[in-house]
Enzyme design. Structure first.
Site, PDB file in Angstrom:
ATOM      1  N   ILE A  13       0.724  -1.156   0.149  1.00  0.00           N
ATOM      2  CA  ILE A  13      -0.018  -0.138  -0.035  1.00  0.00           C
ATOM      3  C   ILE A  13       0.911   1.205   0.005  1.00  0.00           C
ATOM      4  O   ILE A  13       0.442   2.427  -0.390  1.00  0.00           O
ATOM      5  CB  ILE A  13      -0.966   0.118   1.293  1.00  0.00           C
ATOM      6  CG1 ILE A  13      -1.912  -1.174   1.002  1.00  0.00           C
ATOM      7  CG2 ILE A  13      -1.683   1.383   1.395  1.00  0.00           C
ATOM      8  CD1 ILE A  13      -2.766  -1.317  -0.059  1.00  0.00           C
ATOM      9  N   GLY A  14       1.964   1.207   0.453  1.00  0.00           N
ATOM     10  CA  GLY A  14       3.028   2.400   0.454  1.00  0.00           C
ATOM     11  C   GLY A  14       3.255   2.602   1.764  1.00  0.00           C
ATOM     12  O   GLY A  14       3.637   3.772   2.298  1.00  0.00           O
ATOM     13  N   LYS A  15       3.137   1.738   2.900  1.00  0.00           N
ATOM     14  CA  LYS A  15       3.454   2.049   4.288  1.00  0.00           C
ATOM     15  C   LYS A  15       4.784   2.691   4.545  1.00  0.00           C
ATOM     16  O   LYS A  15       5.058   3.551   5.282  1.00  0.00           O
ATOM     17  CB  LYS A  15       3.061   0.738   5.166  1.00  0.00           C
ATOM     18  CG  LYS A  15       1.745   0.479   5.405  1.00  0.00           C
ATOM     19  CD  LYS A  15       1.422  -0.542   6.296  1.00  0.00           C
ATOM     20  CE  LYS A  15       2.277  -1.765   6.331  1.00  0.00           C
ATOM     21  NZ  LYS A  15       2.098  -2.609   5.087  1.00  0.00           N
ATOM     22  N   LYS A  32      10.094  -0.944  12.957  1.00  0.00           N
ATOM     23  CA  LYS A  32       9.231  -2.086  12.388  1.00  0.00           C
ATOM     24  C   LYS A  32       9.035  -3.292  13.384  1.00  0.00           C
ATOM     25  O   LYS A  32      10.070  -3.888  13.267  1.00  0.00           O
ATOM     26  CB  LYS A  32       9.751  -2.526  11.163  1.00  0.00           C
ATOM     27  CG  LYS A  32       8.439  -3.353  10.320  1.00  0.00           C
ATOM     28  CD  LYS A  32       8.488  -3.414   8.694  1.00  0.00           C
ATOM     29  CE  LYS A  32       7.576  -4.002   8.300  1.00  0.00           C
ATOM     30  NZ  LYS A  32       7.278  -3.917   6.765  1.00  0.00           N
ATOM     31  N   ASP A  43      12.422  -3.093   4.845  1.00  0.00           N
ATOM     32  CA  ASP A  43      11.933  -1.399   5.129  1.00  0.00           C
ATOM     33  C   ASP A  43      12.894  -0.652   5.795  1.00  0.00           C
ATOM     34  O   ASP A  43      13.094   0.559   5.722  1.00  0.00           O
ATOM     35  CB  ASP A  43      10.558  -1.868   5.907  1.00  0.00           C
ATOM     36  CG  ASP A  43       9.394  -2.494   5.026  1.00  0.00           C
ATOM     37  OD1 ASP A  43       9.662  -2.523   3.887  1.00  0.00           O
ATOM     38  OD2 ASP A  43       8.597  -3.118   5.685  1.00  0.00           O
ATOM     39  N   ALA A  98       3.714  -5.047   9.862  1.00  0.00           N
ATOM     40  CA  ALA A  98       3.866  -5.798   8.713  1.00  0.00           C
ATOM     41  C   ALA A  98       2.581  -6.014   8.161  1.00  0.00           C
ATOM     42  O   ALA A  98       1.771  -6.874   8.661  1.00  0.00           O
ATOM     43  CB  ALA A  98       4.909  -6.902   9.248  1.00  0.00           C
ATOM     44  N   GLY A  99       2.347  -5.689   6.973  1.00  0.00           N
ATOM     45  CA  GLY A  99       0.857  -6.301   6.291  1.00  0.00           C
ATOM     46  C   GLY A  99      -0.194  -5.499   6.943  1.00  0.00           C
ATOM     47  O   GLY A  99      -0.008  -4.143   7.292  1.00  0.00           O
TER      48      GLY A  99
END
Length: 199
Positions: A13-15, A32, A43, A98-99
């Site tokens: 989604i572009g987090k 994260k 990331d 995450a997700g």
């Protein structure tokens, strides 16, 4: 001091891009809690490249496989425990999940349980695709149902003015930022958005 969880309406989604912008704009640390796969170029790697001044905290769980955390943990022979997650700093912090919100962490708990455990306001990231309106509103309603504080929403990628207007009107969430579809993401692009956030 501000601390936020960045949650997406799904995966890809572009987090991370949004997290980088928020990290730069708020001069925040980054964390994260779970990294599944891509341990060298995941990331945190991109945050370090895009926001070199940021302090990046180590993941509580660094899993070897790029899969749902509960599956990746099972392959690595461990069980993720939500109770093990501790916010790593009292400074301004951006926490990237995450997700999506209902991604499982173990046999019983999901990212929603982690959100509730950390007890930080959520910034919801939405991206326009067929079905994203539904996914955005479902994510909002789920968080609302569980009493999770929401700081606002970020729209990322291709614009959908009518859809975005409906989401903002329906949820009443403030618009923190709109991130356009960029041909390349780099330190300069992240910096160009950093002074546009409203949070």
């Amino acid at each position: 001091m501000k601390q936020f969880i960045v949650a997406g309406i799904g995966t890809e989604i572009g987090k991370t891009v949004v997290s980088a912008i928020l990290t730069a704009g708020l001069k925040a640390d980054y964390w994260k809690p779970v990294q599944a796969g891509d341990l060298d170029t995941g990331d945190a790697y991109w945050i370090r490249n895009w926001v070199p001044s940021a302090t990046v905290h180590s993941s509580t769980y660094a899993l070897t496989q790029p899969m749902s955390p509960h599956s990746a943990a099972e392959i690595d022979g461990i069980t993720i425990s939500v109770e093990r997650f501790k916010i790593p700093t009292d400074k301004t912090l951006i926490v990237e999940l995450a997700g999506g919100i209902m991604v499982p962490l173990n046999d019983q708990q999901t990212n929603l349980d982690l959100i509730k455990h950390l007890n930080l306001p959520v910034i919801l990231v939405s991206k326009n695709y067929l079905g994203s309106l539904n996914h955005t509103l479902l994510s909002y309603e789920l968080l609302k149902q569980h009493g999770v504080q929401m700081a606002g929403i970020v729209f990322n990628g291709p614009e959908n003015p009518s859809g975005e207007k409906f989401i903002l009107n329906h949820t009443g969430l403030p618009l923190i930022l709109r991130v356009n579809q960029e041909s390349e993401i780099n330190e300069a692009v992240i910096a160009s958005y950093a002074n546009k956030i409203h949070v």
